[in-house]
Design an enzyme around this catalytic site. Structure first.
Site, PDB file in Angstrom:
ATOM      1  N   GLU A  14     -21.643  -5.968  24.899  1.00 44.16           N
ATOM      2  CA  GLU A  14     -21.902  -7.368  24.183  1.00 44.16           C
ATOM      3  C   GLU A  14     -21.712  -8.509  25.294  1.00 44.16           C
ATOM      4  OE1 GLU A  14     -20.296  -6.193  19.743  1.00 44.16           O
ATOM      5  OE2 GLU A  14     -19.112  -7.004  21.229  1.00 44.16           O
ATOM      6  N   GLU A 177     -13.807  -7.305  14.175  1.00 44.09           N
ATOM      7  CA  GLU A 177     -12.454  -7.943  14.725  1.00 44.09           C
ATOM      8  C   GLU A 177     -12.327  -9.445  14.243  1.00 44.09           C
ATOM      9  OE1 GLU A 177     -15.383  -6.722  16.443  1.00 44.09           O
ATOM     10  OE2 GLU A 177     -14.451  -4.918  17.037  1.00 44.09           O
ATOM     11  N   ASP A 200     -27.460  -3.991  13.371  1.00 45.38           N
ATOM     12  CA  ASP A 200     -27.963  -3.125  12.258  1.00 45.38           C
ATOM     13  C   ASP A 200     -27.972  -3.630  10.898  1.00 45.38           C
ATOM     14  OD1 ASP A 200     -24.878  -2.577  13.055  1.00 45.38           O
ATOM     15  OD2 ASP A 200     -24.968  -2.159  11.373  1.00 45.38           O
TER      16      ASP A 200
END
Ligand code: SAH
Length: 235
Positions: A14, A177, A200
């Site tokens: 990422e 997170e 997603d």
């Protein structure tokens, strides 16, 4: 003095595009931390930027995703760097009616947990959490983004009970997170901002894992572009 901004990210994939595009340099490992968090530093648009990653598990060789390492990463970075703003950037799942793949979601509402269920007076609200964000419309001037609730849990799948909680709390970005980073920032009284890109759709048949892997690179690229524009806008 330039503003110090800390960006907490869980996965190396990422973070790679934004580290490269900002030309950040890796900091030497802190010898006091036996299992250090990889950190990348540089200057951009008159700000001092540090990206701190959750790092890889020595036992399993994968990124240390999830709340525990996000909180440890954030706390150790706060103690070492004394940032004035903390951004948690990463990927998330979203309902298909709310957002398309790679769309950017941020929040002007408290960040919550969707898998901390403690039905006892007081502990129920403590467990769910409600950690503030420091959203400013100016930060996102000219940047396409959605505003919604970011909701955190420690699983990639979504059992019915989690789905119910997410729906009840109007959750828009489901990830692993954000609430932990927001809670740590709140503990130290530091402004916090989430920026998430959708990998997603959590309500369609195709497996989340497959969708995630298909869309990770596109979402991370979009995340990088957005981060750079937000960092430019911040005063
Ligand atoms: N590393 C694994 C996938 C991890 S996905 C692999 O390569 O297969 C989980 C990471 O992406 C977490 O850091 C989480 O914050 C984010 N994420 C993306 N979509 C998610 C979803 N639908 N539910 C929970 N977390 C999601």
């Amino acid at each position: 003095m330039s503003k110090r901004i800390l960006i907490i990210m869980a996965m190396a994939a990422e973070a790679r595009p934004v580290i490269d595009q900002l030309g950040l340099r890796e900091l030497p490992a802190n010898p006091q931390l036996t299992s250090h968090f990889p950190r990348f530093q540089g200057e951009f648009a008159g700000k001092e930027i540090v990206i701190s990653l959750n790092g890889k598990s020595t036992e399993y060789g994968v990124d240390r995703i999830g709340t525990e390492f996000a909180a440890l990463n954030t706390q150790s970075a706060i103690v070492e760097l004394a940032p004035e703003l903390i951004i948690n950037a990463g990927t998330c799942g979203a309902f298909s009616a709310d957002a398309d793949i790679a769309d950017i979601i941020t929040s002007d509402q408290p960040v919550v947990y969707h898998d901390h269920r403690v039905p006892l007076e007081g502990f129920d609200r403590f467990a769910m959490g409600a950690y503030p964000t420091a959203y400013c419309p100016e930060y996102f001037q000219g940047i396409e983004h959605k505003l919604g609730v970011v909701t955190t849990g420690n699983s990639l799948d979504m059992p019915d009970i989690d789905r119910q909680w997410i729906r009840q709390n109007q959750g828009m970005a489901k990830e692993m997170e954000c609430a932990a980073v927001a809670a740590t920032a709140h503990l130290y009284g530091i402004d916090f901002l989430p920026i998430k890109s959708v990998t997603d759709h959590i309500d369609i048949e195709l497996d989340n894992v497959e969708q995630f892997l298909n869309n990770l690179s596109k979402a991370s690229q979009k995340l990088s572009e957005t981060l750079i524009r937000v960092l430019t806008n911040i005063n």
